[in-house]
Design a protein around this motif. Structure first.
Motif: not given
Length: 726
Positions: A304-308
């Motif tokens: 999962v992308p870091l900011d998400a």
């Protein structure tokens, strides 16, 4: 066996217990914080709701015992209205004065007219009619006033009876003692003896003594003002126990029950925290290989992308806090809802804990943090936005179409809403918006789609290898620009294909020519070597054969040397010594070297130089080789008995050498092919040339920063050599 299972599942069980104990501690903490006021034993008696209920009882006592004082506070009820009898009488007097002024003004003009004309009888009659009307209006208003006062008094009496019944219904719930200090009269539902009241006060659960110095509750403050105004003293006491039902004591008991529950929750909270800390310490000592499920979950989380992930953590954190803040968990009997509440909270804590572990890992590994940040949604969106803004017209057109599409949907929504509510104005607004969007958006989209379809068909033709078809270029937009670019790509591909085919053909010819030119002297050498092996040769024949072998080996050496030099020139691996060279002197020297060959030929050379000293930036030795190759070509391939024109001129930034001659052979191919290796004007290859002279000369000029070009005009062969001016 049991020990092995314990070692295998022990860490997993400990992890599950840790998560659920943390959830239990969080639920207990939230419940204690939410009801923290109840930890105070006397919180119920400081509760505003309690003071409101107490004020109602005080108000009932005042209404029942002090109604005759006609205090507006006591007799105002919803049924009686807000106007007191005095206010009703004031309203009556004002209405009466208004009516009297109106009637007097209406009759005044007629009475004055009658008296002016001397008709005193008529004036008297009018005055009598005025007085009768005034009396009638006054009687009607008086009757309305009396009815309102009677209605108010009846409502007051009903309110009094209701208050009396409500006060009597309190029973043993609350004891009161009110004393009028002016008259000494006592009003009570317990005892008139003040000492008994004071003893009861000492044993009471709660008591209040009026008047108060500074009451905080508004309702209590209103009752306190009545006590101060009328010089009253009062005690209101809630006993420890009541013989019947007591609302106050029931609520007080409920508050004490909540307090006892909170104290038990505090004990449970401490035990849960201690147990969770112990389990955490136990799990810290275990190997990461004991938690394959956690590792798999962590690997999935890293996708999962870091900011998400951060946004999800914030959302789950807020949901968890909101959940535990509003959820009731500590009640009996225990049922399925308790299990679901605890499991959901534990799942949220497990997710937050897993993210916390990953966050700690990223803090300690900056390289991994940088890698995950580079693959975040923010970075991708930023890149996408930058690429979108790279062509601003396309971005603004797409944004405009998006906005107009929203406008189309809004207009249709207005139309449907207007049809439902029957609003003509809303229908006109919606229809205008829809029509406007259709007139501008739909034709534009259809035209763009049509052009896009043409481009796609052209791209399919290009992919299929058809490079002759062209895409229609309509308009000046980006799609038209794309169509032009694709057409240019087609032309470039076709040109590249033709060049490749030409290059393949020249390579084939190169191989054939090299084979032919090397094979010819080599064959002669082999043949004459075989002849020399014959024993019956005379010395003269041997000498003749050796001369031929010498010529052929020299010829083969020249071919190999030229081929090697051409290869070096093409690869650029040649060391040049650039200097200021007198090109005019170098040209004259080269012509002098070939003077014998020129004299023996049937050619006439015409040489023209602007001045004896023309300098250029060049390598003298390599430039000598250029002149040598060009003069050699002129001597070999010029039509006999013709003239050769050589001119050397100096221009602003360059020095230009031009050689013109009539070709002895018909050149029916591209003159640029003469620069290819082993390419000759004599395609039958009967001459002694290697076919590398022009290729070597061109390479030398390009390495020096100059230029060598060939122009043909029929049989007129023109070579142009351009040097950098020194």
């Amino acid at each position: 066996m049991a020990t092995r299972l314990k070692n295998k599942y022990g860490p997993v069980i400990a992890l599950v217990l840790l998560v659920h104990l943390s959830a239990l501690a969080l639920l207990a903490t939230a419940d204690v914080i939410r009801h923290r006021e109840y930890l105070d034993k006397d919180y119920y008696f400081r509760n505003p709701s309690f003071h409101q209920e107490l004020a109602e009882v005080v108000h009932l006592a005042i209404m029942v015992h002090f109604k005759e004082k006609n205090d507006p506070y006591l007799i105002e009820t919803e049924e009686a209205g807000t106007k007191t009898p005095e206010q009703i009488r004031e309203t009556f007097a004002a209405d009466l004065r208004e009516k009297e002024a109106e009637i007097a003004e209406r009759y005044a003009a007629d009475i004055m007219e009658a008296e002016r004309s001397g008709n005193h009888a008529e004036a008297g009659r009018l005055a009598q009619a005025r007085d009768q009307e005034l009396a009638r209006v006054k009687q009607e208003l008086q009757q309305q006033m009396d009815e309102q006062i009677k209605s108010w008094e009846a409502a007051r009496d009903r309110a009094y009876e209701q208050a009396k019944n409500a006060l009597a219904a309190q029973g043993d719930t609350i004891k009161y003692y009110i004393k009028d200090r002016n008259t000494g009269k006592v009003y009570t539902n317990h005892s008139s003896d003040l000492n008994i009241i004071r003893d009861l006060q000492k044993k009471a659960a709660y008591s209040i003594h009026f008047p108060l110095a500074s009451p905080k509750n508004w309702s209590i403050q209103q009752a306190n003002e009545f006590f101060l105004t009328n010089n009253l003293e009062g005690y209101f006491i809630i006993p420890q126990a009541a013989s019947g039902y007591s609302r106050f004591q029931d609520d007080y008991t409920y508050a004490l029950g909540i307090r006892e529950r909170l104290l038990n929750e505090c004990i449970l909270l401490v035990v849960s925290v201690i147990a969770a800390v112990g389990l955490f310490v136990y799990l810290r000592k275990r190997s990461p290989w004991d938690f394959p499920l956690v590792d798999r979950c962590a690997s999935l989380l890293r996708r999962v992308p870091l900011d998400a992930r951060v946004a999800t953590v914030l959302a789950v954190g807020l949901v968890t806090l909101s959940w535990v803040r509003d959820e009731s968990f500590f009640y009996f009997p225990i049922g399925l809802k308790h299990v679901t509440t605890l499991s959901f909270t534990a799942a949220c804590i497990a997710y937050l804990g897993l993210n916390a572990s990953e966050a700690w890992r990223l803090i300690n590994d900056h390289t991994l943090l940088r890698q995950q940040w580079e693959s975040s949604l923010y970075r991708k969106f930023r890149t996408l936005l930058a690429e979108s803004f790279a062509n601003r017209p396309v971005f603004f057109k797409a944004s405009l179409i998006f906005v107009l599409t929203i406008g189309l949907g809004t207009g249709m929504g207005f139309v449907l809403t207007s049809l439902y509510y029957g609003s003509k104005r809303l229908f006109l607004m919606g229809a205008s918006c829809t029509l406007l969007c259709l007139l501008f958006v739909l034709p534009y989209i259809l035209s763009r789609v049509a052009l896009l379809n043409n481009i796609l068909r052209g791209a399919d033709e290009m992919a299929a290898g058809n490079l002759d078809s062209l895409i229609a270029e309509r308009g000046k937009g980006n799609l038209a620009h794309l169509a032009r670019c694709l057409n240019n790509i087609k032309l470039g591909l076709r040109h590249a294909l033709e060049s490749q085919m030409k290059s393949e053909r020249l390579k084939t010819e190169l191989i054939s020519n090299v084979s032919h030119d090397l094979k010819t002297p080599l064959t002669s050498i082999i043949n004459y070597v075989n002849l020399l092996k014959r024993p019956d040769l005379s010395p003269e024949e041997v000498s003749s054969y050796i001369d031929v072998l010498e010529r052929k080996t020299h010829r083969l050496k020249v071919l190999i040397d030229d081929l090697f030099e051409a290869s070096k020139m093409a690869s650029g691996s040649v060391e040049l010594h650039m200097e200021r060279v007198n090109v005019a002197a170098l040209l004259n020297q080269a012509l002098a070297e070939f003077n014998d060959a020129i004299t023996e030929s049937s050619l006439t050379f015409r040489v023209q130089t602007e001045k004896p000293h023309i300098h250029a930036l060049a390598d003298g030795k390599k430039t000598w080789r250029v002149f040598e190759n060009l003069i050699t070509n002129v001597l070999k391939y010029t039509l006999p008995h013709t003239r050769v024109y050589i001119s050397l001129t100096e221009q602003e930034n360059s020095v230009v050498l031009t050689m013109k001659n009539i070709s002895a052979y018909e050149i029916d191919f591209d003159p640029d092919e003469l620069f290819e290796r082993f390419k000759r004007g004599d395609q039958s290859r009967h001459t002694e040339g290697s076919g590398l002279g022009l290729a070597i000369a061109k390479s030398i000029m390009e390495l020096q920063g100059g230029r060598l070009a060939i122009e043909l005009d029929g049989d007129l062969f023109k070579v142009i050599v351009e040097f950098q001016k020194a």
